[in-house]
Design a protein around this motif. Sequence first.
Motif, short mmCIF file in Angstrom:
data_model
loop_
_atom_site.label_atom_id
_atom_site.label_comp_id
_atom_site.label_asym_id
_atom_site.label_seq_id
_atom_site.Cartn_x
_atom_site.Cartn_y
_atom_site.Cartn_z
N ALA A 44 20.80 -2.06 5.51
CA ALA A 44 19.96 -1.36 4.57
C ALA A 44 18.98 -2.00 4.04
O ALA A 44 17.72 -1.62 3.57
N LEU A 45 19.27 -3.02 3.49
CA LEU A 45 18.15 -3.96 2.71
C LEU A 45 17.15 -4.29 3.71
O LEU A 45 15.87 -4.32 3.29
N THR A 46 17.43 -4.46 5.05
CA THR A 46 16.24 -4.75 5.97
C THR A 46 15.33 -3.39 5.95
O THR A 46 13.93 -3.61 6.20
N ALA A 47 15.88 -2.24 6.21
CA ALA A 47 15.07 -1.05 6.31
C ALA A 47 14.20 -0.96 5.04
O ALA A 47 13.06 -0.42 5.06
N LEU A 48 14.90 -1.05 3.77
CA LEU A 48 13.97 -1.01 2.65
C LEU A 48 12.93 -1.91 2.53
O LEU A 48 11.69 -1.71 2.12
N ALA A 49 13.14 -2.93 2.72
CA ALA A 49 12.07 -4.16 2.88
C ALA A 49 10.83 -3.78 3.70
O ALA A 49 9.72 -3.96 3.68
N PHE A 50 11.11 -3.21 5.05
CA PHE A 50 10.13 -2.71 5.94
C PHE A 50 9.23 -1.78 5.46
O PHE A 50 8.18 -1.54 5.38
N VAL A 51 10.03 -0.69 4.79
CA VAL A 51 9.21 0.23 3.95
C VAL A 51 8.25 0.06 3.08
O VAL A 51 7.06 0.57 2.94
N ALA A 52 8.72 -0.95 2.32
CA ALA A 52 8.11 -1.53 0.93
C ALA A 52 6.59 -2.14 1.72
O ALA A 52 5.61 -2.17 1.10
N GLY A 53 7.02 -2.89 2.66
CA GLY A 53 5.76 -3.92 3.15
C GLY A 53 4.57 -2.68 3.74
O GLY A 53 3.54 -2.81 3.56
N LEU A 54 5.19 -1.71 4.49
CA LEU A 54 4.14 -0.73 4.99
C LEU A 54 3.44 0.09 3.96
O LEU A 54 1.92 0.27 3.83
N ALA A 55 4.00 0.30 2.97
CA ALA A 55 3.34 0.88 1.49
C ALA A 55 2.39 0.04 1.14
O ALA A 55 1.25 0.20 0.62
N LEU A 56 2.70 -1.41 1.05
CA LEU A 56 1.64 -2.37 0.21
C LEU A 56 0.50 -2.73 1.26
O LEU A 56 -0.48 -2.86 0.85
N MET A 57 0.75 -2.70 2.50
CA MET A 57 -0.21 -2.67 3.43
C MET A 57 -1.27 -1.79 3.28
O MET A 57 -2.67 -1.91 3.41
N ALA A 58 -0.69 -0.39 3.14
CA ALA A 58 -1.89 0.85 3.28
C ALA A 58 -2.49 0.83 1.84
O ALA A 58 -3.92 1.02 1.92
N TYR A 59 -1.94 0.24 0.74
CA TYR A 59 -2.64 0.31 -0.50
C TYR A 59 -3.66 -0.79 -0.30
O TYR A 59 -4.89 -0.79 -0.99
N ALA A 60 -3.25 -1.65 -0.08
CA ALA A 60 -4.46 -2.78 0.22
C ALA A 60 -5.63 -2.88 1.06
O ALA A 60 -6.77 -3.07 0.81
N ALA A 61 -5.06 -1.98 2.41
CA ALA A 61 -6.39 -1.54 3.08
C ALA A 61 -7.48 -0.37 2.42
O ALA A 61 -8.56 -0.48 2.93
N ARG A 62 -7.00 0.20 1.48
CA ARG A 62 -7.70 1.28 0.79
C ARG A 62 -8.44 0.67 -0.27
O ARG A 62 -9.57 0.90 -0.82
N LYS A 63 -7.63 -0.33 -1.27
CA LYS A 63 -8.24 -0.47 -2.41
C LYS A 63 -8.89 -2.03 -2.40
O LYS A 63 -9.88 -2.19 -3.19
N LEU A 64 -8.69 -2.98 -1.50
CA LEU A 64 -9.35 -4.08 -1.40
C LEU A 64 -10.49 -4.51 -0.18
O LEU A 64 -9.98 -4.17 0.98
N PRO A 65 -11.51 -4.41 -0.59
CA PRO A 65 -12.66 -4.62 0.39
C PRO A 65 -12.59 -5.60 1.26
O PRO A 65 -12.88 -5.70 2.49
N TRP A 66 -12.28 -6.70 0.87
CA TRP A 66 -12.09 -7.85 1.52
C TRP A 66 -11.17 -8.24 2.55
O TRP A 66 -11.10 -8.92 3.48
#
Length: 552
Positions: free
Chosen positions: A261-283
């Motif tokens: 359960a902890l592994t799956a939760l960490a995976f989902v959080a990582g995907l969300a952070l990656m998507a946010y960075a791709a849209r908000k951070l130009p570099w």
Amino acid sequence: MTSPHAVVVVRPEPGNARTAAALRALGLDVRQVPLFAVTPVDWSVPDPAGFDGLLLTSANAVRHGGAGLDALKRLPVIAVGAATAAAASDAGFAVAVTGSGNARDAVSEARDRGFARLLHLAGRDRAPTGDGIEAITVYASDDVPIDATMAQSFADTVVLLHSERAAARLKAMLDTAGIDRSGIEIAAISAAVAEAAGTRWATVSIAPQPSDPALVALAAARANTRAIDHPVRGGDKHPMSDYVPTDRPRARGPRMGVIIALTALAFVAGLALMAYAARKLPWFGATASTTAGAPVAGQKAGASNSGYIPSQPLGPDGQPQTAPPVDTAVLATREATLAGQLTALESRTAAITTDAAAAGAQATRAEGLLVAFAARRALDRGVGLGYLEEQLRLRFGQAQPRATMLLIQSARQPVTLEDLRQGLDAIAPDITSSTGENWLDTIQHQIDSLVVLRKAGTPSPMPADRLARARRLLGAGQVEAARAEVARLPGAAQAGNWIDAARRYVVARQALDLIENTALIGQAGQPQPAPVVMPTPQTATETDTAPDPSGI
């Protein structure tokens, strides 16, 4: 009572202070107890011409030789070691051979290089050095009184021995005072010194090189070893750590369901952070899509991590692991090895320097001989010296000024054997008869020549016989003897010019013999640049003929 790692230096001054300073620089407790004191001795300087070289087996000969050393500085030096060679060079001597610390080896090397007759400036107490060596005492090493209290201070120390005489006196002094030698360590500069020290010591160590730096390094190593393994401390020569590794008990892990359960939760959080960075951070996109930006990003990352300090390595128990203890004995041994290698390099450098100096002296001697032989060839051919005239002045003008000037003047009016033979043939009719007498004296000479009485085995005094002997002597190159025969002829007054020419021939060859001998014994100097001299304008009444200093 001295400390367990005290070091005692027994060599005389000034070497005692120099060795003690080197030991103190290594952090050792040093006691200076010189067993001898070196003092100068009055001596007479022999003729340097009777020797090929100067043998020095100690730097004390240079320090205490006095003013008499100046008369011997033209002799090349055969030094027993690098320290003696350095002292001789500082005093103005030219060192030809530098030994490795053994006098017999240095003498043998000198023999191989052609030094047959040696003058040995030595101390009063010395060992024989062999045939062909004349020894002169220039200094004495007298015993320094040591009382019983001072002798007791040698117990439980490391003693440095630089000579066989010091080893013998130390052993006798301790035996006389009743001191047990089994607690004293000996550091000897050579195997011969160690043999002179005898047995019953705690240890006897020999330096890897017969030099003071190597002996200092050896003594430092022995003193540090005694400090580690002293019996009072109960230590060990190789101290080890008391650490004993153990394995920690493995803790029981959580249940498998919670981990998934902890592994799956960490995976989902990582995907969300990656998507946010791709849209908000130009570099973010630039670093992923361009290859040119990779080095820049790497540089920034390196700059941001420049303050990183790595932590100490952890041991099996998870605790920081301490650095292993430093073995001072190993460090001292390495230092002794490096000191020995450095001493060997210095000895090689000194040998190369002395070889170069000897080669330079031999080259100067060879050049002087070539100039002298070229001058003789020019005189025999009856031609001028040319450039050899200046070379003769530069190389022999200081050592043989008169012979050099005579040779140069004779070469300006050269006389050869062929000139003398032709001149004798031309004046032969005039010198075999007397033309200045009256007819009565002529008749009397004719009557006297009819019967000649002389002792058996003596040459005939008849003019014809004297002339024949003069021609034979002239053909054999004996110009002086031929001139004497011509001077005894009845018409010798008519041979004044010939006799004068023969005398100039003899004087020129005598001067040339002096110059050749000067070149052979190595007194010819190096040519120096001649000073520029502006010639003075000559008037019409001046002549270019220089006066003849010899009067011929």
